[in-house]
Structures are given as structure tokens and as C-alpha cells.
Scaffold this active site. Structure first.
Site, PDB file in Angstrom:
ATOM      1  N   GLN A  27       0.847  -1.199   0.000  1.00 53.38           N
ATOM      2  CA  GLN A  27       0.000   0.000   0.000  1.00 53.38           C
ATOM      3  C   GLN A  27       0.880   1.246   0.000  1.00 53.38           C
ATOM      4  OE1 GLN A  27      -3.072   0.208   2.986  1.00 53.38           O
ATOM      5  NE2 GLN A  27      -3.912   2.056   2.096  1.00 53.38           N
ATOM      6  N   PHE A  28       1.195   1.740  -1.202  1.00 51.77           N
ATOM      7  CA  PHE A  28       2.065   2.908  -1.315  1.00 51.77           C
ATOM      8  C   PHE A  28       1.439   4.164  -0.724  1.00 51.77           C
ATOM      9  CE2 PHE A  28      -0.527   3.621  -5.030  1.00 51.77           C
ATOM     10  CZ  PHE A  28      -0.550   4.996  -5.176  1.00 51.77           C
ATOM     11  N   THR A  29       0.126   4.188  -0.555  1.00 53.18           N
ATOM     12  CA  THR A  29      -0.534   5.390  -0.036  1.00 53.18           C
ATOM     13  C   THR A  29      -0.179   5.673   1.425  1.00 53.18           C
ATOM     14  OG1 THR A  29      -2.546   4.174   0.518  1.00 53.18           O
ATOM     15  CG2 THR A  29      -2.452   5.202  -1.661  1.00 53.18           C
TER      16      THR A  29
END
Length: 192
Positions: free
Chosen positions: A125-127
Site C-alpha cells: 500500500q504505497f498510499t
């Protein structure tokens, strides 16, 4: 000024612009017309992000198909930053597996996922690297570039599987739907 009152220079400045001395408001001070600018990303040190949720169950679907699921255990979202290395991954996995957030017989958080034989669901989850300090649209420049992020995510999964028997995953870069029943609720953000 009231007769007999001393004029005291403020020793501290509160963000509202009021000066304080020994806990008393002395006088409003002029404020800068613009707040100071936040430090830009990326940070020079490794700051791998994990968001860990203790769950009764969790699953991830890709294209309407279940890709990974666990019963009781930890749902872990993982985000790498540019300065992260495989050493960061090894530290993160070791910490995750030893994190004592499951109840013992007395009801205290004293057991790890390994102690209770729980599952791990690991989702990229790069967010988690979102920078929301300016404007209304998050910036993700703090996240590792895709190729590096995928390599570190794969290393994270490989290390977790080497050390723990029950590991399920999402798929890096895929559009995923994650379902979970948070147990507690217990949600732990971790950066290392």
C-alpha cells in the site's frame, strides 16, 4: 497597563501569536503572514511504513477472486520509501512477528502472532507514504519508485514466509479489495 503591573517580555510564543511567561498570557505578538513551509519528502533515513491490524479474519480480492485470506492474525499493509533496503525489510519482519498485541490468559497484550499461531496477510500500500501537509491532494513522492517498492515488498513476503508458516498476500500494484474484521479494534502504525 494596570498600575503596579510589570511589563514582562514573553519567554515563549504560542502558535496563536500570544506570548507566554510563567503560564500567563502577556500580549499578542505579530504572526508571520504565511506559516513556515514543511520539510520536503523524501526523508534521508529509512522509514518503511507498516499499518498492522489485529484481525479475527481478513481477505483480499483481485478481479472478484479471493487472492489471499487468513483467520485470526495480522493484516499488514506495507509501504517502502526510497532509502529502504533489504536490511529494513529484515528488521520490519522480525519486529512484526515479535509484536505482542495478542491477549494472554490475563487478557493483557502479551503474545505475538507467532505465539498464538495466527496468520499474516501482507498487502502492499504505497498510499501510506502520503504527504498531506500541503493542499488537499496527497503527494506520494515519499513512496519508493514502483520497481524498488515491488522488490522490497517481495523481499518482505519472502522473509515472512521463511520465518512464519501462515502467510497470505495481495499482489503488488493490483487494484485490491481488502475485507477485515478488526479484533479489538487494534491498529498499530509502525515506521522503521
Amino acid at each position: 497597563m494596570i498600575e503596579g503591573e510589570e511589563k514582562i517580555s514573553p519567554k515563549f510564543t504560542h502558535p496563536t501569536g500570544y506570548g507566554f511567561s510563567q503560564g500567563l498570557i502577556i500580549a499578542p505578538l505579530p504572526m508571520a503572514s504565511h506559516p513556515p513551509q514543511a520539510a520536503p519528502f523524501p526523508h534521508p533515513e529509512s522509514l518503511m511504513h507498516l499499518l498492522i491490524q489485529r484481525v479475527a479474519q481478513a481477505s483480499v480480492q483481485i478481479d472478484s477472486q479471493t487472492h489471499g485470506s487468513i483467520g485470526p492474525g495480522l493484516l499488514t499493509f506495507v509501504c517502502a520509501e526510497p532509502a529502504d533496503t533489504t536490511e529494513t525489510v529484515y528488521k520490519a519482519v522480525a519486529k512484526l512477528l515479535k509484536l505482542r498485541i495478542f491477549a494472554d490468559e490475563a487478557g493483557r497484550m502479551n503474545r505475538s502472532v507467532q505465539d498464538v499461531g495466527g496468520g499474516l496477510l501482507i498487502v502492499s500500500q504505497f498510499t501510506l507514504a502520503a504527504d498531506t501537509r500541503q493542499g488537499n491532494r496527497p503527494s506520494f513522492i515519499g513512496a519508493a519508485p514502483p520497481a524498488q517498492g515491488e522488490a522490497l515488498y517481495d523481499a518482505f513476503v519472502t522473509e515472512a514466509r521463511r520465518l512464519h508458516p501462515d502467510v497470505a498476500t495481495g499482489r503488488f500494484g493490483a487494484n485490491m479489495q481488502v475485507a477485515l474484521v478488526n479484533d479489538g479494534p487494534v491498529t498499530i502504525p509502525m515506521r522503521l
